[in-house]
Every structure is written in C-alpha cells, then in structure tokens.
Design a protein around this motif. Structure first.
Motif, PDB file in Angstrom:
ATOM      1  N   GLN A   1     -23.046  49.536 -49.581  1.00  0.00           N
ATOM      2  CA  GLN A   1     -22.140  50.643 -49.316  1.00  0.00           C
ATOM      3  C   GLN A   1     -21.577  51.052 -50.672  1.00  0.00           C
ATOM      4  O   GLN A   1     -20.673  50.402 -51.192  1.00  0.00           O
ATOM      5  CB  GLN A   1     -21.031  50.199 -48.364  1.00  0.00           C
ATOM      6  CG  GLN A   1     -20.176  51.311 -47.856  1.00  0.00           C
ATOM      7  CD  GLN A   1     -19.229  50.823 -46.758  1.00  0.00           C
ATOM      8  OE1 GLN A   1     -19.174  49.648 -46.426  1.00  0.00           O
ATOM      9  NE2 GLN A   1     -18.490  51.733 -46.209  1.00  0.00           N
ATOM     10  N   PRO A   2     -22.169  52.124 -51.264  1.00  0.00           N
ATOM     11  CA  PRO A   2     -21.824  52.472 -52.647  1.00  0.00           C
ATOM     12  C   PRO A   2     -20.322  52.638 -52.854  1.00  0.00           C
ATOM     13  O   PRO A   2     -19.633  53.046 -51.933  1.00  0.00           O
ATOM     14  CB  PRO A   2     -22.548  53.794 -52.857  1.00  0.00           C
ATOM     15  CG  PRO A   2     -23.637  53.803 -51.842  1.00  0.00           C
ATOM     16  CD  PRO A   2     -23.106  53.046 -50.673  1.00  0.00           C
ATOM     17  N   PRO A   3     -19.840  52.325 -54.035  1.00  0.00           N
ATOM     18  CA  PRO A   3     -20.578  51.990 -55.231  1.00  0.00           C
ATOM     19  C   PRO A   3     -20.964  50.504 -55.337  1.00  0.00           C
ATOM     20  O   PRO A   3     -21.995  50.170 -55.894  1.00  0.00           O
ATOM     21  CB  PRO A   3     -19.636  52.366 -56.359  1.00  0.00           C
ATOM     22  CG  PRO A   3     -18.272  52.218 -55.786  1.00  0.00           C
ATOM     23  CD  PRO A   3     -18.401  52.527 -54.316  1.00  0.00           C
ATOM     24  N   LYS A   4     -20.134  49.559 -54.826  1.00  0.00           N
ATOM     25  CA  LYS A   4     -20.502  48.163 -55.051  1.00  0.00           C
ATOM     26  C   LYS A   4     -20.126  47.238 -53.892  1.00  0.00           C
ATOM     27  O   LYS A   4     -20.102  46.025 -54.048  1.00  0.00           O
ATOM     28  CB  LYS A   4     -19.872  47.653 -56.345  1.00  0.00           C
ATOM     29  CG  LYS A   4     -18.365  47.777 -56.399  1.00  0.00           C
ATOM     30  CD  LYS A   4     -17.831  47.387 -57.756  1.00  0.00           C
ATOM     31  CE  LYS A   4     -16.331  47.614 -57.798  1.00  0.00           C
ATOM     32  NZ  LYS A   4     -15.772  47.289 -59.073  1.00  0.00           N
ATOM     33  N   HIS A   5     -19.856  47.773 -52.738  1.00  0.00           N
ATOM     34  CA  HIS A   5     -19.496  46.966 -51.569  1.00  0.00           C
ATOM     35  C   HIS A   5     -20.730  46.723 -50.702  1.00  0.00           C
ATOM     36  O   HIS A   5     -21.529  47.620 -50.491  1.00  0.00           O
ATOM     37  CB  HIS A   5     -18.408  47.680 -50.752  1.00  0.00           C
ATOM     38  CG  HIS A   5     -17.999  46.945 -49.520  1.00  0.00           C
ATOM     39  ND1 HIS A   5     -17.222  45.819 -49.563  1.00  0.00           N
ATOM     40  CD2 HIS A   5     -18.267  47.163 -48.211  1.00  0.00           C
ATOM     41  CE1 HIS A   5     -17.032  45.386 -48.327  1.00  0.00           C
ATOM     42  NE2 HIS A   5     -17.654  46.189 -47.493  1.00  0.00           N
ATOM     43  N   TRP A   6     -20.872  45.498 -50.213  1.00  0.00           N
ATOM     44  CA  TRP A   6     -22.004  45.155 -49.343  1.00  0.00           C
ATOM     45  C   TRP A   6     -21.493  44.954 -47.927  1.00  0.00           C
ATOM     46  O   TRP A   6     -20.541  44.214 -47.705  1.00  0.00           O
ATOM     47  CB  TRP A   6     -22.719  43.908 -49.843  1.00  0.00           C
ATOM     48  CG  TRP A   6     -23.482  44.176 -51.099  1.00  0.00           C
ATOM     49  CD1 TRP A   6     -23.018  44.094 -52.376  1.00  0.00           C
ATOM     50  CD2 TRP A   6     -24.840  44.593 -51.198  1.00  0.00           C
ATOM     51  NE1 TRP A   6     -24.002  44.433 -53.266  1.00  0.00           N
ATOM     52  CE2 TRP A   6     -25.137  44.735 -52.563  1.00  0.00           C
ATOM     53  CE3 TRP A   6     -25.841  44.863 -50.269  1.00  0.00           C
ATOM     54  CZ2 TRP A   6     -26.386  45.138 -53.026  1.00  0.00           C
ATOM     55  CZ3 TRP A   6     -27.089  45.254 -50.722  1.00  0.00           C
ATOM     56  CH2 TRP A   6     -27.350  45.390 -52.087  1.00  0.00           C
ATOM     57  N   LEU A   7     -22.161  45.597 -46.967  1.00  0.00           N
ATOM     58  CA  LEU A   7     -21.760  45.562 -45.566  1.00  0.00           C
ATOM     59  C   LEU A   7     -22.680  44.635 -44.778  1.00  0.00           C
ATOM     60  O   LEU A   7     -23.897  44.820 -44.774  1.00  0.00           O
ATOM     61  CB  LEU A   7     -21.829  46.981 -44.968  1.00  0.00           C
ATOM     62  CG  LEU A   7     -21.616  47.124 -43.476  1.00  0.00           C
ATOM     63  CD1 LEU A   7     -20.145  46.929 -43.139  1.00  0.00           C
ATOM     64  CD2 LEU A   7     -22.074  48.485 -43.008  1.00  0.00           C
ATOM     65  N   ALA A   8     -22.095  43.646 -44.114  1.00  0.00           N
ATOM     66  CA  ALA A   8     -22.869  42.747 -43.262  1.00  0.00           C
ATOM     67  C   ALA A   8     -22.855  43.325 -41.848  1.00  0.00           C
ATOM     68  O   ALA A   8     -21.793  43.469 -41.247  1.00  0.00           O
ATOM     69  CB  ALA A   8     -22.269  41.356 -43.274  1.00  0.00           C
ATOM     70  N   ALA A   9     -24.031  43.694 -41.337  1.00  0.00           N
ATOM     71  CA  ALA A   9     -24.118  44.276 -39.996  1.00  0.00           C
ATOM     72  C   ALA A   9     -25.458  43.921 -39.366  1.00  0.00           C
ATOM     73  O   ALA A   9     -26.485  43.905 -40.041  1.00  0.00           O
ATOM     74  CB  ALA A   9     -23.952  45.788 -40.068  1.00  0.00           C
ATOM     75  N   GLU A  10     -25.433  43.641 -38.088  1.00  0.00           N
ATOM     76  CA  GLU A  10     -26.656  43.348 -37.352  1.00  0.00           C
ATOM     77  C   GLU A  10     -27.419  44.642 -37.092  1.00  0.00           C
ATOM     78  O   GLU A  10     -26.825  45.718 -37.037  1.00  0.00           O
ATOM     79  CB  GLU A  10     -26.320  42.689 -36.014  1.00  0.00           C
ATOM     80  CG  GLU A  10     -25.715  41.308 -36.140  1.00  0.00           C
ATOM     81  CD  GLU A  10     -26.704  40.288 -36.655  1.00  0.00           C
ATOM     82  OE1 GLU A  10     -27.882  40.335 -36.246  1.00  0.00           O
ATOM     83  OE2 GLU A  10     -26.297  39.445 -37.471  1.00  0.00           O
ATOM     84  N   LEU A  11     -28.735  44.532 -36.896  1.00  0.00           N
ATOM     85  CA  LEU A  11     -29.534  45.704 -36.537  1.00  0.00           C
ATOM     86  C   LEU A  11     -29.025  46.299 -35.228  1.00  0.00           C
ATOM     87  O   LEU A  11     -28.690  45.566 -34.295  1.00  0.00           O
ATOM     88  CB  LEU A  11     -31.004  45.315 -36.374  1.00  0.00           C
ATOM     89  CG  LEU A  11     -31.832  45.296 -37.644  1.00  0.00           C
ATOM     90  CD1 LEU A  11     -33.250  44.839 -37.339  1.00  0.00           C
ATOM     91  CD2 LEU A  11     -31.856  46.651 -38.316  1.00  0.00           C
TER      92      LEU A  11
END
Length: 116
Positions: A55-65
C-alpha cells in the motif's frame, strides 16, 4: 389517481416513460459512457515471502484473498471513482493459480440533468 404519460425514445422510437433525456435505457447505454475517466486496470504488488500487499508508499497490508479488506484496498486504488456513485463491488473468480485479482464494480452517474 394520476396516470403517467408515455413518449417515444428519440433514437429508437420505443414507448417509454418520460425522462430528462427522452431516451430508453438501451439507447442511453450506447450514447453515454459513464466509465470514462475510470481506471480499467490497477497494478497491485504482492510479496510471496510475507503474503502482504504493498500500500504505497511503504505500508504493507495483510489481507486474505477475496476478503473485505482486500476488496476495499483494490477499490481505493482505482482512480476516477470520485466522479461516480459506487453501488456494488465484488471479486470475480479467477483460476486458483492465477496471479490476477479481478473486481467487478457497479457504478451509477447522473447524466442529462437527472437521468440515471
């Protein structure tokens, strides 16, 4: 009781209830493209190592399909939706080995002074 009159569609001549455009739904669809200016394809980066989406610029999102969080993320990444009303959003099934996420968006927009 009050009865509603009918008019002919200005393009095809079918009998319709009056609306600001005086066109039937099918003719409106052929004459007006409400999806103009909306992104058709968005690139989403996925990390195979941690299983998260960038999730720009540097955040990572943990989500199931096919989760609500991932759907919200995909919709927010689509540019141009601020000009229309989002009615519905859902995932479209793809092959399990596919690396694509397909989202179906149902939108609504007023055209010709109130015709939807």
């Amino acid at each position: 009781t009050q009865t509603v009159g009918h008019v002919l569609c200005c393009l095809c001549g079918i009998n319709i209830q009056p609306n600001p455009a005086n066109m039937c739904v099918n003719c409106l669809k052929t004459q007006v493209d409400i999806t103009e200016g909306i992104q058709r394809q968005v690139t989403v980066l996925y990390c195979d190592g941690c299983g998260r989406y960038l999730q720009p610029p540097k955040h990572w999102l943990a989500a199931e399909l096919e989760s609500k969080e991932l759907l919200t993320f995909c919709v927010k990444r689509t540019k141009g939706l601020n000009r229309v009303k989002l009615v519905d959003a859902s995932f479209i099934w793809t092959e399990p080995h596919s690396k694509r996420l397909k989202v179906k968006l149902t939108i609504q927009k007023d055209i010709f002074n109130g015709a939807i």
